[in-house]
Design a protein around this motif. Structure first.
Motif, PDB file in Angstrom:
ATOM      1  N   UNK A 245       0.851  -1.192   0.000  1.00 20.53           N
ATOM      2  CA  UNK A 245       0.000   0.000   0.000  1.00 20.53           C
ATOM      3  C   UNK A 245       0.883   1.236   0.000  1.00 20.53           C
ATOM      4  N   UNK A 246       0.435   2.319  -0.634  1.00 23.48           N
ATOM      5  CA  UNK A 246       1.184   3.571  -0.537  1.00 23.48           C
ATOM      6  C   UNK A 246       1.260   4.040   0.913  1.00 23.48           C
ATOM      7  N   UNK A 251       7.974   9.882   5.301  1.00 23.53           N
ATOM      8  CA  UNK A 251       8.854  10.756   4.525  1.00 23.53           C
ATOM      9  C   UNK A 251       9.261  10.079   3.226  1.00 23.53           C
ATOM     10  N   UNK A 252       9.601  10.901   2.248  1.00 25.23           N
ATOM     11  CA  UNK A 252       9.995  10.372   0.945  1.00 25.23           C
ATOM     12  C   UNK A 252      11.314   9.619   1.043  1.00 25.23           C
ATOM     13  N   UNK A 253      11.464   8.624   0.177  1.00 22.50           N
ATOM     14  CA  UNK A 253      12.708   7.874   0.030  1.00 22.50           C
ATOM     15  C   UNK A 253      13.134   7.939  -1.426  1.00 22.50           C
ATOM     16  N   UNK A 254      14.413   7.834  -1.664  1.00 25.02           N
ATOM     17  CA  UNK A 254      14.886   7.796  -3.045  1.00 25.02           C
ATOM     18  C   UNK A 254      14.338   6.555  -3.735  1.00 25.02           C
ATOM     19  N   UNK A 270       9.183   7.413  -7.045  1.00 25.67           N
ATOM     20  CA  UNK A 270       9.374   8.793  -7.489  1.00 25.67           C
ATOM     21  C   UNK A 270       8.564   9.769  -6.644  1.00 25.67           C
ATOM     22  N   UNK A 271       7.583   9.251  -5.891  1.00 26.06           N
ATOM     23  CA  UNK A 271       6.764  10.130  -5.041  1.00 26.06           C
ATOM     24  C   UNK A 271       6.705   9.548  -3.625  1.00 26.06           C
ATOM     25  N   UNK A 272       5.556   9.034  -3.230  1.00 26.14           N
ATOM     26  CA  UNK A 272       5.363   8.465  -1.900  1.00 26.14           C
ATOM     27  C   UNK A 272       5.967   7.059  -1.827  1.00 26.14           C
ATOM     28  N   UNK A 273       6.561   6.685  -0.694  1.00 25.36           N
ATOM     29  CA  UNK A 273       7.037   5.299  -0.569  1.00 25.36           C
ATOM     30  C   UNK A 273       5.883   4.300  -0.617  1.00 25.36           C
TER      31      UNK A 273
END
Length: 315
Positions: A245-246, A251-254, A270-273
């Protein structure tokens, strides 16, 4: 009516069952027994097994050739019904039953003509899916339509869940069309709208690209669950993603970074983990992502000391 039924996977069973309860099915056509499991044991298709239980004669064939056509012609059926058989019906077999063939297709035709309409509906972000019953013609899924149904696609719904629901709803729809054809009241209309194609889903479609946005990656996971099974590669081994699930609250991850946040196993996009919930590591049983993460530390004193980028192979 005297019916010939063609189908192979489990999604065809609800239609076979409802038709067998109300009509005479003179033969079932299904694909040949196929090797299954690690030991590659030859196994009848779900439709073949159900036909045996119902005492219906079965024709096993991977191609609907002249021999199959003769076998069907000898039975003098009124109508052919096909649900996910896995092969094309061509002339002269197409014209052998008195009323031709009808097809239950799990899409809102002409959108998603082809082998994998539900998977492509989910993967493309469609808001609704459906099923159509149409007259089979020589062109791919192009015949006039007798009836259709629609249903919304849930935000977390997988192709497997959606197809299971449509198989039951579509069975009732097909039975209604068969009854109308028997009564002479069935009416069909030409298909209208933009034609899109739904080719067979391959294993490569199921490999998640973590450089895409989270919603795109999540749709791909849902679309290829349970078959062929969404996956990524960790430490050179395939890791099936059974449930995810999103993670909008993190926090964002690479993209492609694998991390553990308070017991939650996350992968950057590219957006939400994306949070992994249940996984199936190669050579092991399905397990929670948390248990899998703990297993990564076997023989390692500190998981945190192992760079995530060395553990994760981004497609």
């Amino acid at each position: 009516m005297k019916l010939v039924f063609a189908g192979t996977p489990a999604v065809a069973l609800p239609t076979l069952d409802i038709l067998a309860a109300h009509h005479e099915i003179v033969s079932v056509i299904t694909r040949e027994d196929a090797p299954q499991g690690r030991k590659r044991v030859l196994t009848p298709s779900p439709v073949a097994s159900r036909a045996s239980e119902l005492g219906i004669p079965t024709i096993r064939a991977n191609r609907l050739d002249d021999l199959v056509t003769k076998q069907v012609a000898d039975l003098q059926p009124d109508l052919g019904v096909i649900v996910a058989y896995g092969g094309l019906v061509r002339n002269p077999l197409l014209e052998t039953p008195r009323l031709g063939w009808i097809n239950l297709h799990f899409s809102l035709l002409p959108r998603w003509r082809g082998a994998a309409p539900v998977q492509w509906s989910v993967m493309s972000g469609d808001s609704e899916a459906g099923a159509s019953v149409f007259q089979l013609v020589a062109a791919l899924d192009a015949g006039p339509e007798f009836a259709r149904l629609t249903r919304p696609i849930g935000a977390h719904e997988t192709s497997g869940h959606l197809l299971e629901a449509l198989s039951h709803e579509g069975a009732a729809l097909t039975a209604k069309v068969v009854d109308e054809l028997e009564a002479g009241t069935a009416r069909s209309t030409p298909q209208h709208g933009e034609v899109t194609l739904a080719p067979k889903i391959t294993l490569e479609h199921a490999r998640i690209d973590w450089t895409e946005a989270a919603d795109v990656a999540f749709r791909r996971i849902r679309a290829t669950t349970p078959e062929p099974g969404a996956f990524t590669v960790v430490d050179g081994l395939r890791l099936k993603i059974l449930q995810a699930a999103p993670a909008y609250d993190t926090a964002a991850l690479s993209p492609g970074t694998l991390d553990n946040d308070g017991g939650r196993v996350l992968i950057g996009t590219a957006t939400t983990p994306i949070e992994l919930l249940q996984v199936h590591p190669a050579g092991k049983k399905p397990m929670s992502a948390t248990d899998w993460w703990r297993g990564l530390g076997a023989g390692q004193p500190h998981l945190a000391d192992i760079p995530a980028t060395n553990r994760f192979d981004t497609p």
